[in-house]
Design an enzyme around this catalytic site. Structure first.
Site, PDB file in Angstrom:
ATOM      1  N   SER A   1      -5.073  -7.437  29.537  1.00  0.00           N
ATOM      2  CA  SER A   1      -6.059  -6.698  28.756  1.00  0.00           C
ATOM      3  C   SER A   1      -6.185  -5.315  29.381  1.00  0.00           C
ATOM      4  O   SER A   1      -6.639  -5.185  30.507  1.00  0.00           O
ATOM      5  CB  SER A   1      -7.378  -7.462  28.823  1.00  0.00           C
ATOM      6  OG  SER A   1      -8.375  -6.764  28.174  1.00  0.00           O
ATOM      7  N   ALA A   2      -5.726  -4.283  28.652  1.00  0.00           N
ATOM      8  CA  ALA A   2      -5.670  -2.933  29.235  1.00  0.00           C
ATOM      9  C   ALA A   2      -6.551  -1.962  28.468  1.00  0.00           C
ATOM     10  O   ALA A   2      -7.299  -2.357  27.575  1.00  0.00           O
ATOM     11  CB  ALA A   2      -4.225  -2.459  29.255  1.00  0.00           C
TER      12      ALA A   2
ATOM     13  N   ALA B   1      -5.135  -1.671  24.614  1.00  0.00           N
ATOM     14  CA  ALA B   1      -4.901  -2.892  23.830  1.00  0.00           C
ATOM     15  C   ALA B   1      -4.894  -4.112  24.730  1.00  0.00           C
ATOM     16  O   ALA B   1      -4.927  -3.993  25.954  1.00  0.00           O
ATOM     17  CB  ALA B   1      -3.548  -2.768  23.132  1.00  0.00           C
ATOM     18  N   GLN B   2      -4.832  -5.282  24.095  1.00  0.00           N
ATOM     19  CA  GLN B   2      -4.570  -6.487  24.862  1.00  0.00           C
ATOM     20  C   GLN B   2      -3.480  -7.294  24.181  1.00  0.00           C
ATOM     21  O   GLN B   2      -3.210  -7.120  22.999  1.00  0.00           O
ATOM     22  CB  GLN B   2      -5.839  -7.294  25.107  1.00  0.00           C
ATOM     23  CG  GLN B   2      -6.498  -7.911  23.921  1.00  0.00           C
ATOM     24  CD  GLN B   2      -7.845  -8.532  24.325  1.00  0.00           C
ATOM     25  OE1 GLN B   2      -8.651  -7.895  25.014  1.00  0.00           O
ATOM     26  NE2 GLN B   2      -8.101  -9.744  23.889  1.00  0.00           N
ATOM     27  N   VAL B   3      -2.828  -8.164  24.972  1.00  0.00           N
ATOM     28  CA  VAL B   3      -1.644  -8.879  24.489  1.00  0.00           C
ATOM     29  C   VAL B   3      -1.870 -10.380  24.562  1.00  0.00           C
ATOM     30  O   VAL B   3      -2.373 -10.893  25.573  1.00  0.00           O
ATOM     31  CB  VAL B   3      -0.401  -8.483  25.338  1.00  0.00           C
ATOM     32  CG1 VAL B   3       0.841  -9.198  24.831  1.00  0.00           C
ATOM     33  CG2 VAL B   3      -0.188  -6.976  25.314  1.00  0.00           C
TER      34      VAL B   3
ATOM     35  N   LYS C   1       0.471  -7.611  20.446  1.00  0.00           N
ATOM     36  CA  LYS C   1      -0.332  -6.543  21.064  1.00  0.00           C
ATOM     37  C   LYS C   1      -1.332  -6.037  20.029  1.00  0.00           C
ATOM     38  O   LYS C   1      -0.942  -5.669  18.916  1.00  0.00           O
ATOM     39  CB  LYS C   1       0.608  -5.419  21.509  1.00  0.00           C
ATOM     40  CG  LYS C   1      -0.078  -4.305  22.280  1.00  0.00           C
ATOM     41  CD  LYS C   1       0.952  -3.352  22.860  1.00  0.00           C
ATOM     42  CE  LYS C   1       0.294  -2.255  23.683  1.00  0.00           C
ATOM     43  NZ  LYS C   1       1.264  -1.391  24.343  1.00  0.00           N
TER      44      LYS C   1
ATOM     45  N   ASP D   1       5.641   5.720  31.417  1.00  0.00           N
ATOM     46  CA  ASP D   1       4.452   5.204  32.110  1.00  0.00           C
ATOM     47  C   ASP D   1       4.815   4.031  33.024  1.00  0.00           C
ATOM     48  O   ASP D   1       4.267   2.946  32.893  1.00  0.00           O
ATOM     49  CB  ASP D   1       3.418   4.767  31.055  1.00  0.00           C
ATOM     50  CG  ASP D   1       2.076   4.373  31.669  1.00  0.00           C
ATOM     51  OD1 ASP D   1       1.761   4.860  32.774  1.00  0.00           O
ATOM     52  OD2 ASP D   1       1.348   3.563  31.066  1.00  0.00           O
TER      53      ASP D   1
ATOM     54  N   LEU E   1      -2.702 -12.419  27.712  1.00  0.00           N
ATOM     55  CA  LEU E   1      -1.768 -12.304  28.846  1.00  0.00           C
ATOM     56  C   LEU E   1      -2.184 -11.115  29.709  1.00  0.00           C
ATOM     57  O   LEU E   1      -1.979 -11.099  30.914  1.00  0.00           O
ATOM     58  CB  LEU E   1      -0.338 -12.058  28.332  1.00  0.00           C
ATOM     59  CG  LEU E   1       0.284 -13.165  27.480  1.00  0.00           C
ATOM     60  CD1 LEU E   1       1.516 -12.653  26.756  1.00  0.00           C
ATOM     61  CD2 LEU E   1       0.639 -14.353  28.361  1.00  0.00           C
TER      62      LEU E   1
END
Length: 509
Positions: free
Chosen positions: A145-146, A149-151, A165, A313, A143
């Protein structure tokens, strides 16, 4: 074995040489930008350019600097992307070129391969068992990708739809190295930067530690979820101002977090869709803007004044408009717990700022008591001007200060140091102010928080909307939303009809 199997597909940890190269890459890109600005400022002060020519030169410099910075941050990713996100929310602080370029950095990193993600979930959460033992489906495409992490969307055996996550392998040392670089950079160039960015980035670095442990995130997220469901008197709300996910019990580890799936689109996605289609529905944008500002102000008011634990954040990638038009907040990796003393001081400030005939001396006393320190030559008015700048963008500032942070008359220039807790509250207030500026909606955070502040300080009952009123408001919102959508659709049909009409007329002629 899951993670060992996965490491062929994952970048291994950085060696000391790679870390040094990474730092050099960052410094070699950022130092020339700052030097260029310093030279330009000195040159334009002595050169005899007209105002229009000066503006053009600054604009070119902004385009060049923002492009260079954005490219570097995008290549290096990691914490640099996080810093870029911070800058891109500061519509009121940075030139538009930087906002535009750096907002593209938000929450977009190349995703890890699905087999790596599943291997991490298997190893970290399921004790090496295959993923099918807990999930009936698990989507390969993330959904989001940071940098940390990614979800992924998934369905548990029970049928519950969840978001999973997953932390990127080997991310911890890389992020910590990046953080040190940015802090050193802010320290080295603090005289050139209008705000004490050293403090801002140090604060973010401290919060980063929590972000590398999903158990902390789950705890904070669930606490905030509980808070959002309740009114100050403890009774249950008809619906929260801000929706937040909850973790799934027994499915949280340091590197994997399973939580509620929220169905909607983030502000980042909405902005991208509008850019791609080239169409903006003004009525709909204004409506979403008003709803956003109200929900964020009320929600953050609750977090800061009622609970003392808040999301540290907030950026457009973490704010979602749900399918029913409600607003949700995602990603609780960075949260902040305020001391009861600071909560009371913030409440006092909101009550003082709400008064029509303001006592600027009392406001300055509260700001000073919070730990804000002025430069030796600064006037005391700078303290109260700073409070107005942060929490009430509608008002005139005392002592002919201006809200523009790069201006010589900005109260921020008179501040020697800012307590770090206030930096994070300031981020939330400034984000709301940035959204107000973007949608051109006048709004005051302190006035919206004042009723809650009076409850906090003196137990004054709050006149909140009743359940019936909130239900009616929800219906009115839906009707407005449908109206705006319909106006957009009808506008497009009408435009199509007109162009056909003119084409036919041309053909007949």
């Amino acid at each position: 074995g899951g993670l060992r199997y996965a490491t062929d597909l994952v970048e291994p940890p950085l060696t000391p040489v790679q870390r040094a190269k990474r730092a050099a890459r960052f410094w070699s890109a950022t130092v020339p930008i700052l030097v260029a600005y310093t030279v330009a400022e000195k040159w334009l002060n002595v050169a005899s350019y007209k105002e229009g020519e000066k503006d053009l030169l600054w604009d070119r410099l902004h385009q060049w600097g923002s492009s260079k910075l954005s490219r570097t941050m995008n290549d290096l990713k990691g914490f640099y992307v996080k810093s870029g996100q911070l800058i891109s929310t500061r519509v009121d602080l940075f030139p538009q070129a930087y906002i535009d370029r750096l907002s593209e950095l938000q929450d977009r990193l190349d995703p890890l391969p699905a087999e790596v993600v599943k291997a991490v979930v298997s190893t970290e959460l399921l004790g090496g068992e295959p993923i099918e033992t807990a999930f009936s489906s698990f989507e390969d495409k993330p959904l989001g990708s940071a940098s940390v992490a990614q979800v992924h969307k998934a369905t548990l055996k029970s049928g519950k739809v969840v978001a999973v996550k997953v932390m990127r392998p080997y991310i911890e040392p890389k992020l910590k190295g990046d953080v040190q670089n940015i802090i050193k950079f802010a320290k080295a160039f603090e005289d050139l930067l209008p705000l004490d960015y050293y403090l801002v980035f140090t604060e973010i670095a401290e919060r980063m530690e929590d972000e590398l442990d999903f158990r902390q995130e789950a705890k904070a997220m669930d606490k905030i979820n509980d808070l959002m469901q309740r009114k100050p008197d403890g009774t249950k709300r008809f619906r929260p101002w801000l929706h937040t996910p909850r973790s799934v019990e027994g499915m949280v580890t340091k590197r994997v977090l399973v939580m509620d799936f929220l169905d909607g689109v983030t502000l980042t996605q909405i902005g991208e869709d509008a850019k791609e289609s080239g169409q903006t529905n003004e009525a709909l944008a204004k409506l979403i803007g008003e709803k956003l500002i109200k929900a964020l102000t009320k929600g953050f008011g609750q977090m800061v004044l009622q609970g003392g634990l808040f999301h540290g954040d907030p950026h457009p990638g973490n704010i979602m408009v749900l399918k029913n038009g409600d607003i949700a907040l995602l990603d609780f990796g960075q949260t902040k717990q305020l001391t009861p003393r600071l909560q009371s001081q913030l409440a006092e400030l909101c009550v003082l700022l709400e008064e029509d005939d303001r006592n600027f001396s009392s406001i300055a006393d509260v700001v000073a008591a919070m730990g804000v320190k002025l430069t030796p030559e600064a006037k005391r008015d700078a303290l109260s001007a700073c409070a107005v700048w942060m929490f009430d963008s509608l008002s005139e500032m005392p002592g002919n200060y201006t809200p523009d942070e790069f201006s010589e008359n900005s109260p921020v220039r008179s501040i020697a140091s800012f307590p770090q807790d206030l930096v994070m509250v300031g981020r939330a207030a400034v984000l709301i102010r940035g959204i107000c500026a973007f949608f051109d909606i006048p709004w005051s955070v302190s006035r919206a928080w004042a009723p809650l502040a009076r409850w906090k300080l003196h137990g004054v009952p709050m006149e909140e909307e009743s359940e019936a009123q909130r239900r009616v408001m929800a219906w009115v919102d839906k009707v407005k939303l449908l109206g705006a959508l319909l106006a957009g659709v009808l506008g497009r049909i009408w435009a199509g009809f007109l162009s056909l009409f003119f084409l036919r007329r041309r053909a007949e002629a």
